[in-house]
Write a protein that holds these residues in place. Structure first.
Motif, PDB file in Angstrom:
ATOM      1  N   LYS A  67      49.594  60.729 111.470  1.00 22.25           N
ATOM      2  CA  LYS A  67      50.208  61.213 112.707  1.00 22.25           C
ATOM      3  C   LYS A  67      51.609  61.740 112.420  1.00 22.25           C
ATOM      4  CE  LYS A  67      47.855  58.172 116.005  1.00 22.25           C
ATOM      5  NZ  LYS A  67      48.046  57.157 117.089  1.00 22.25           N
ATOM      6  N   MET A  69      55.069  63.129 114.892  1.00 23.82           N
ATOM      7  CA  MET A  69      55.654  63.376 116.203  1.00 23.82           C
ATOM      8  C   MET A  69      56.919  64.213 116.019  1.00 23.82           C
ATOM      9  SD  MET A  69      53.618  61.405 118.093  1.00 23.82           S
ATOM     10  CE  MET A  69      54.503  61.056 119.620  1.00 23.82           C
ATOM     11  N   GLY A  70      57.283  64.969 117.073  1.00 24.04           N
ATOM     12  CA  GLY A  70      58.538  65.685 117.045  1.00 24.04           C
ATOM     13  C   GLY A  70      58.404  67.103 116.529  1.00 24.04           C
ATOM     14  N   ALA A 124      51.831  66.547 109.958  1.00 26.57           N
ATOM     15  CA  ALA A 124      51.313  65.213 109.651  1.00 26.57           C
ATOM     16  C   ALA A 124      51.045  65.068 108.163  1.00 26.57           C
ATOM     17  CB  ALA A 124      50.041  64.954 110.459  1.00 26.57           C
ATOM     18  N   TYR A 152      46.725  63.894 113.486  1.00 29.20           N
ATOM     19  CA  TYR A 152      47.268  64.285 114.781  1.00 29.20           C
ATOM     20  C   TYR A 152      48.701  64.783 114.621  1.00 29.20           C
ATOM     21  CZ  TYR A 152      43.404  61.336 116.294  1.00 29.20           C
ATOM     22  OH  TYR A 152      42.157  60.774 116.471  1.00 29.20           O
ATOM     23  N   LYS A 153      48.985  65.892 115.296  1.00 31.67           N
ATOM     24  CA  LYS A 153      50.338  66.446 115.317  1.00 31.67           C
ATOM     25  C   LYS A 153      50.767  66.666 116.760  1.00 31.67           C
ATOM     26  CE  LYS A 153      53.972  68.884 115.256  1.00 31.67           C
ATOM     27  NZ  LYS A 153      55.281  68.280 114.988  1.00 31.67           N
ATOM     28  N   TYR A 154      51.908  66.081 117.165  1.00 35.12           N
ATOM     29  CA  TYR A 154      52.442  66.253 118.510  1.00 35.12           C
ATOM     30  C   TYR A 154      53.869  66.788 118.404  1.00 35.12           C
ATOM     31  CZ  TYR A 154      48.668  62.949 119.478  1.00 35.12           C
ATOM     32  OH  TYR A 154      47.438  62.316 119.541  1.00 35.12           O
ATOM     33  N   GLY A 155      54.170  67.850 119.146  1.00 35.75           N
ATOM     34  CA  GLY A 155      55.520  68.396 119.142  1.00 35.75           C
ATOM     35  C   GLY A 155      55.528  69.886 118.891  1.00 35.75           C
ATOM     36  N   ASN A 170      55.181  73.305 111.393  1.00 34.86           N
ATOM     37  CA  ASN A 170      54.711  72.516 112.535  1.00 34.86           C
ATOM     38  C   ASN A 170      53.190  72.369 112.575  1.00 34.86           C
ATOM     39  OD1 ASN A 170      55.880  71.016 114.803  1.00 34.86           O
ATOM     40  ND2 ASN A 170      54.635  72.354 116.104  1.00 34.86           N
ATOM     41  N   GLN A 211      48.965  69.407 119.063  1.00 34.86           N
ATOM     42  CA  GLN A 211      49.394  69.586 120.443  1.00 34.86           C
ATOM     43  C   GLN A 211      50.866  69.956 120.447  1.00 34.86           C
ATOM     44  OE1 GLN A 211      48.245  66.759 123.432  1.00 34.86           O
ATOM     45  NE2 GLN A 211      46.396  66.136 122.332  1.00 34.86           N
ATOM     46  N   GLY A 212      51.140  71.191 120.876  1.00 35.17           N
ATOM     47  CA  GLY A 212      52.504  71.666 120.918  1.00 35.17           C
ATOM     48  C   GLY A 212      52.576  73.130 120.539  1.00 35.17           C
TER      49      GLY A 212
END
Length: 446
Positions: free
Chosen positions: A91, A93-94, A99, A116-119, A133, A154-155
């Motif tokens: 994972k 974040m940011g 990841a 999972y990648k969020y940001g 990213n 997601q981002g």
């Protein structure tokens, strides 16, 4: 021809596309300049859930031009070979953090991993050119071997898997990739990167987020099997300025054209079936672009099957390929674009329209039959080919294919009572004469 069925469109796909999509900026063209400057691109049309046209604008100037800077990641492999335990989870974040990153002589092999990648990205240019990213990133010689598993981004700019830089390679087999966010492609390769996909399922939900994309600097992508869907405005199944080959794959594009080929791009399809809401194949930009299709089908609910804008394009259809639209032209050329359109043994329906200083040559070979009107294009007919004239038409050059006589060529025009004119200076074999055509119409100099 191998029979491949269309994927079932998710029942909620169109319902989730809201009016806010209309305000999304146009994605950075897949071929972004190396310095991060945005190459001007024409608006990309798409249909919204209400059926209205969705025309996006140019993106705001990018504030971070250093697209090739060192990437950041939660898990890094550099200079070693790593095989992860089956089912491992990664994972990140940011902003601007992947990841997983593999670079240099590094090699990573995964089995059934969850990544999972969020940001958001802080630089659309860096994401489009170098994969900043991304959920999973291979850079500058890094090798990824990803078997099974689910990858999610997601981002803004959170592309699923990227291979960027000379020698970077990602091999995917049996994976599922989902992205949600503007400019978040399913997979992307650039600057000499290579992607090899086998039976991969990709689903993107953001504006300007193609399931398969290539960026600047040259790239090679090979796809075999799998299903590709997109929901966002201006998110074609493939957007490329590199070399992409796809076989036995299904595409379902809810709010975009099926495929976009940018300058320097070459897209080859074999037994591919694509259903798109806003046009078929777009070849655009100042440079050469090519599209080849053997078997399979491209079905457009709205818009033209083939649209050439500014590009110097080559289009080839063979093997019983189907290319249809419910509302639009078979081929439209404008804004100074030129195209050589070759069909061998095909059945084609729709008009050809050339405007804005453009040019087109239709080369009908084998037993191809074209049913439609032609305005402003040249036509070359082989002995077994047929043109059924749907309305009064005006040609530039009219020529017989090598090995075909003028009599055979004229006999292949079914006039249906319509008049066809030609440019006598460009059609010397016709001698500037007027000819009676089958069906009661005439062929005469303009």
């Amino acid at each position: 021809m191998k029979i491949v069925r269309h994927p079932r469109r998710p029942a909620v796909r169109r319902a989730v596309v809201t009016a806010s999509v209309l305000l999304m900026p146009l994605a950075l063209a897949a071929c972004t300049a190396d310095d991060g400057a945005t190459a001007p691109a024409p608006p990309s049309p798409a249909a919204t859930a209400s059926g209205a046209r969705c025309v996006t604008g140019l993106p705001a100037p990018d504030q971070s031009p250093q697209t090739g800077s060192a990437p950041e990641a939660a898990f890094v492999v550099d200079g070693s070979e790593v095989v992860t335990p089956r089912g491992k989870t990664y994972k990140a974040m940011g902003a601007d953090t992947s990841a997983v990153l593999v670079s240099g002589s590094g090699k990573l092999t995964t089995h059934d991993s969850a990544i999972y990648k969020y940001g958001d990205t802080t630089s659309v240019a860096a994401s489009a050119a170098w994969g900043r990213n991304a959920a999973v990133l291979a850079r500058d010689g890094g090798l990824l071997q990803l078997s099974g598993g689910q990858f999610e981004g997601q981002g803004r700019g959170a592309t699923g898997v990227v291979a960027a830089g000379r020698g970077a390679r990602a091999e995917l087999s049996g994976n599922g990739i989902k992205t949600k966010g503007a400019y978040a492609h399913g997979v992307m390769a650039s600057h000499g990167g290579t992607l090899d996909l086998r039976y991969v399922q990709i689903d993107t939900a953001g504006a300007q987020a193609a399931p398969i994309a290539t960026g600047p600097g040259g790239a090679k992508v090979t796809v075999s099997g799998g299903t590709m869907t997109s929901a966002g405005c201006g998110s074609p199944g493939v957007q490329t300025c590199g070399d992409v080959s796809v076989a036995n794959t299904l595409f379902d594009l809810a709010n975009s054209e099926a495929f976009t080929v940018e300058p320097g791009g070459a897209l080859s399809l074999k037994d591919v079936r694509a259903s798109a809401a806003a046009g078929g194949v777009v070849l655009r930009g100042d440079g050469k672009a090519s599209f080849a299709m053997s078997g399979g089908s491209v079905q457009a609910s709205d818009g033209d099957v083939f649209l050439v804008e500014r590009a110097t394009a080559d289009v080839r259809l063979s093997g019983g390929a189907e290319a249809t639209t419910k509302d639009g032209k078979l081929l439209r050329v404008r804004d100074g674009g030129t195209v050589t359109f070759t069909a061998d043994g095909e059945r084609l329906k729709g008009d050809t329209l050339v405007s804005g200083g453009g040019g087109a040559t239709l080369d009908l070979r084998g037993r191809t039959k074209l049913d439609g009107r032609i305005r402003g294009a040249s036509l070359t007919l082989a002995g077994g080919a047929r043109w059924s004239v749907a309305d009064d038409s005006s040609l530039k050059a009219l020529e017989a294919a090598p090995g075909t006589s003028v009599k055979e060529m004229i006999g292949g025009i079914e006039s249906n009572g319509h008049t066809v004119t030609y440019d006598k200076a460009l059609s010397p074999a016709l001698g500037g004469r007027t000819y009676r055509l089958d069906g009661g119409g005439t062929l005469k100099p303009a």
